[in-house]
Design a protein around this motif. Structure first.
Motif, short mmCIF file in Angstrom:
data_model
loop_
_atom_site.label_atom_id
_atom_site.label_comp_id
_atom_site.label_asym_id
_atom_site.label_seq_id
_atom_site.Cartn_x
_atom_site.Cartn_y
_atom_site.Cartn_z
N LEU A 73 0.88 -1.10 -0.02
CA LEU A 73 -0.09 0.06 0.00
C LEU A 73 0.78 1.37 0.07
CD1 LEU A 73 -2.46 -1.15 2.80
CD2 LEU A 73 -2.80 -1.17 0.20
N LYS A 74 0.13 2.27 -0.26
CA LYS A 74 0.81 3.72 -0.08
C LYS A 74 1.74 3.76 1.05
CE LYS A 74 -0.04 8.54 -1.77
NZ LYS A 74 -1.00 9.14 -2.26
N GLN A 75 1.03 3.44 2.29
CA GLN A 75 1.54 3.43 3.62
C GLN A 75 1.02 2.28 4.13
OE1 GLN A 75 -0.96 4.19 6.37
NE2 GLN A 75 0.66 3.35 7.75
N GLY A 76 1.77 1.42 4.82
CA GLY A 76 1.25 0.36 5.46
C GLY A 76 1.55 -1.06 4.79
N SER A 77 1.09 -2.23 5.27
CA SER A 77 1.13 -3.30 4.60
C SER A 77 -0.27 -3.94 4.49
CB SER A 77 2.14 -4.25 5.41
OG SER A 77 1.60 -5.52 5.33
N GLY A 78 -0.67 -4.66 3.49
CA GLY A 78 -1.86 -5.31 3.38
C GLY A 78 -1.96 -6.49 4.33
N ILE A 79 -0.88 -7.10 4.51
CA ILE A 79 -0.89 -8.19 5.54
C ILE A 79 -1.19 -7.64 6.78
CG2 ILE A 79 0.66 -10.01 6.84
CD1 ILE A 79 -0.49 -11.03 4.13
N HIS A 80 -0.38 -6.69 7.42
CA HIS A 80 -0.66 -6.20 8.71
C HIS A 80 -2.21 -5.80 8.68
CE1 HIS A 80 0.08 -3.19 12.01
NE2 HIS A 80 0.20 -4.20 12.43
N LEU A 81 -2.83 -5.20 7.87
CA LEU A 81 -3.90 -4.55 7.79
C LEU A 81 -4.86 -5.91 8.08
CD1 LEU A 81 -6.12 -2.43 7.72
CD2 LEU A 81 -5.85 -2.57 5.06
N ALA A 82 -4.79 -6.92 7.19
CA ALA A 82 -5.51 -8.14 7.24
C ALA A 82 -5.52 -8.73 8.63
CB ALA A 82 -5.26 -9.16 6.07
N GLN A 83 -4.39 -8.66 9.22
CA GLN A 83 -4.32 -9.20 10.94
C GLN A 83 -5.02 -8.20 11.55
OE1 GLN A 83 0.12 -9.07 10.75
NE2 GLN A 83 -0.16 -11.01 11.85
N ARG A 84 -5.40 -7.08 11.22
CA ARG A 84 -5.93 -6.13 12.39
C ARG A 84 -7.56 -5.98 11.84
NH1 ARG A 84 -2.70 -0.87 12.89
NH2 ARG A 84 -4.08 -0.62 14.80
N ILE A 85 -7.92 -6.52 11.04
CA ILE A 85 -9.28 -6.17 10.77
C ILE A 85 -10.26 -6.96 11.59
CG2 ILE A 85 -11.13 -6.84 9.02
CD1 ILE A 85 -9.10 -6.09 6.88
N GLN A 86 -10.90 -6.43 12.21
CA GLN A 86 -12.26 -7.05 13.21
C GLN A 86 -13.40 -7.14 12.29
OE1 GLN A 86 -11.27 -7.60 16.40
NE2 GLN A 86 -9.48 -7.12 15.63
N LYS A 93 -16.07 -10.84 4.84
CA LYS A 93 -15.15 -11.78 4.19
C LYS A 93 -14.00 -11.01 3.89
CE LYS A 93 -17.49 -15.58 3.64
NZ LYS A 93 -16.90 -16.84 4.24
N VAL A 94 -12.87 -11.25 3.99
CA VAL A 94 -11.45 -10.60 3.79
C VAL A 94 -10.86 -11.22 2.79
CG1 VAL A 94 -9.29 -9.68 4.55
CG2 VAL A 94 -11.31 -9.61 6.21
N VAL A 95 -10.44 -10.43 1.67
CA VAL A 95 -9.73 -11.03 0.25
C VAL A 95 -8.47 -10.31 -0.09
CG1 VAL A 95 -9.75 -11.51 -2.26
CG2 VAL A 95 -11.96 -11.95 -0.72
N VAL A 96 -7.43 -10.91 -0.21
CA VAL A 96 -6.02 -10.25 -0.66
C VAL A 96 -6.15 -10.42 -2.29
CG1 VAL A 96 -3.77 -10.76 -0.60
CG2 VAL A 96 -4.83 -10.62 1.39
N PHE A 97 -5.70 -9.44 -3.08
CA PHE A 97 -5.53 -9.21 -4.35
C PHE A 97 -4.31 -8.38 -4.41
CE2 PHE A 97 -7.29 -7.16 -8.23
CZ PHE A 97 -7.14 -8.16 -9.08
N SER A 98 -3.62 -9.21 -4.91
CA SER A 98 -2.17 -8.62 -5.09
C SER A 98 -1.21 -9.31 -6.53
CB SER A 98 -1.22 -8.81 -4.00
OG SER A 98 -0.11 -8.14 -3.83
N ALA A 110 -3.62 -17.70 4.95
CA ALA A 110 -4.51 -18.57 5.37
C ALA A 110 -4.11 -18.50 6.98
CB ALA A 110 -4.26 -19.93 4.93
N GLN A 111 -3.02 -18.54 7.49
CA GLN A 111 -2.82 -18.39 8.97
C GLN A 111 -3.40 -17.19 9.63
OE1 GLN A 111 1.33 -18.18 8.67
NE2 GLN A 111 1.71 -20.56 9.12
N ILE A 112 -3.64 -16.05 8.78
CA ILE A 112 -4.22 -15.01 9.69
C ILE A 112 -5.56 -14.86 9.45
CG2 ILE A 112 -2.11 -13.76 9.53
CD1 ILE A 112 -3.11 -11.79 7.50
N GLY A 113 -6.50 -15.72 8.92
CA GLY A 113 -7.71 -15.66 8.48
C GLY A 113 -8.37 -14.99 7.23
N VAL A 114 -7.52 -15.02 6.40
CA VAL A 114 -8.07 -14.45 5.20
C VAL A 114 -8.84 -15.49 4.46
CG1 VAL A 114 -7.19 -13.51 2.98
CG2 VAL A 114 -5.96 -12.56 4.86
N ASP A 115 -9.84 -14.94 3.80
CA ASP A 115 -10.78 -16.03 3.16
C ASP A 115 -10.45 -16.26 1.99
OD1 ASP A 115 -13.05 -16.14 5.54
OD2 ASP A 115 -12.93 -13.89 4.95
N ALA A 116 -9.71 -15.54 1.12
CA ALA A 116 -9.44 -15.84 -0.20
C ALA A 116 -8.05 -15.19 -0.74
CB ALA A 116 -10.63 -15.80 -1.14
#
Length: 144
Positions: A73-86, A93-98, A110-116
């Motif tokens: 991301l412009k600032q921060g990390s998508g992985i870190h963000l996905a970990q913090r999503i409540q 659902k939380v999806v990573v697209f990269s 998968a370990q942090i609970g991303v759905d796809a």
């Protein structure tokens, strides 16, 4: 029962709210347009940074059904963000697209609970199908 193909009569009866976290404005605009045209998703908001996304999510915990997040991301990390999503309710659902998808990224997601997880360069059709299936899943639950 198999999910209907894109553009079926089932889709207009349900609208899912999406939040897209993508720092490239061209990719973000194209992704939003594609998903809104081909699925029941309506984009409730977008962000280019982790901090903006976290602020929006904190202010709108119930306002989304699906989050799509890039890893870089412009600032921060998508992985870190996905970990913090409540998730405020079941079915969100939380999806990573990269562009940076490999076996270790898929495992970590998968370990942090991303759905796809979808690769931007090769799996855009799969992302659209996933979103269409979420529309179908929700419409079936509402019909029951």
């Amino acid at each position: 029962m198999q999910a209907p193909r894109l553009g079926t009569a089932l889709q207009p009866f349900v609208n899912l709210q999406a939040f897209v976290i993508e720092d490239n404005p061209t990719i973000r605009e194209n992704l939003v347009g594609t998903l809104e045209e081909l699925t029941c998703l309506r984009v409730a908001g977008t962000s280019a940074t982790e901090d903006e996304a976290l602020a929006w999510l904190a202010a709108n915990p119930q306002a989304w059904d699906l989050i799509i997040v890039d890893l870089f991301l412009k600032q921060g990390s998508g992985i870190h963000l996905a970990q913090r999503i409540q998730r405020a309710r079941p079915g969100q659902k939380v999806v990573v697209f990269s562009n940076y998808i490999n076996a270790s990224v898929r495992k970590r997601c998968a370990q942090i609970g991303v759905d796809a997880v979808f690769d931007k360069s090769t799996e855009i059709d799969a992302l659209v199908e996933y979103c269409a299936h979420q529309c179908y899943r929700v419409s079936q639950a509402q019909a029951a």
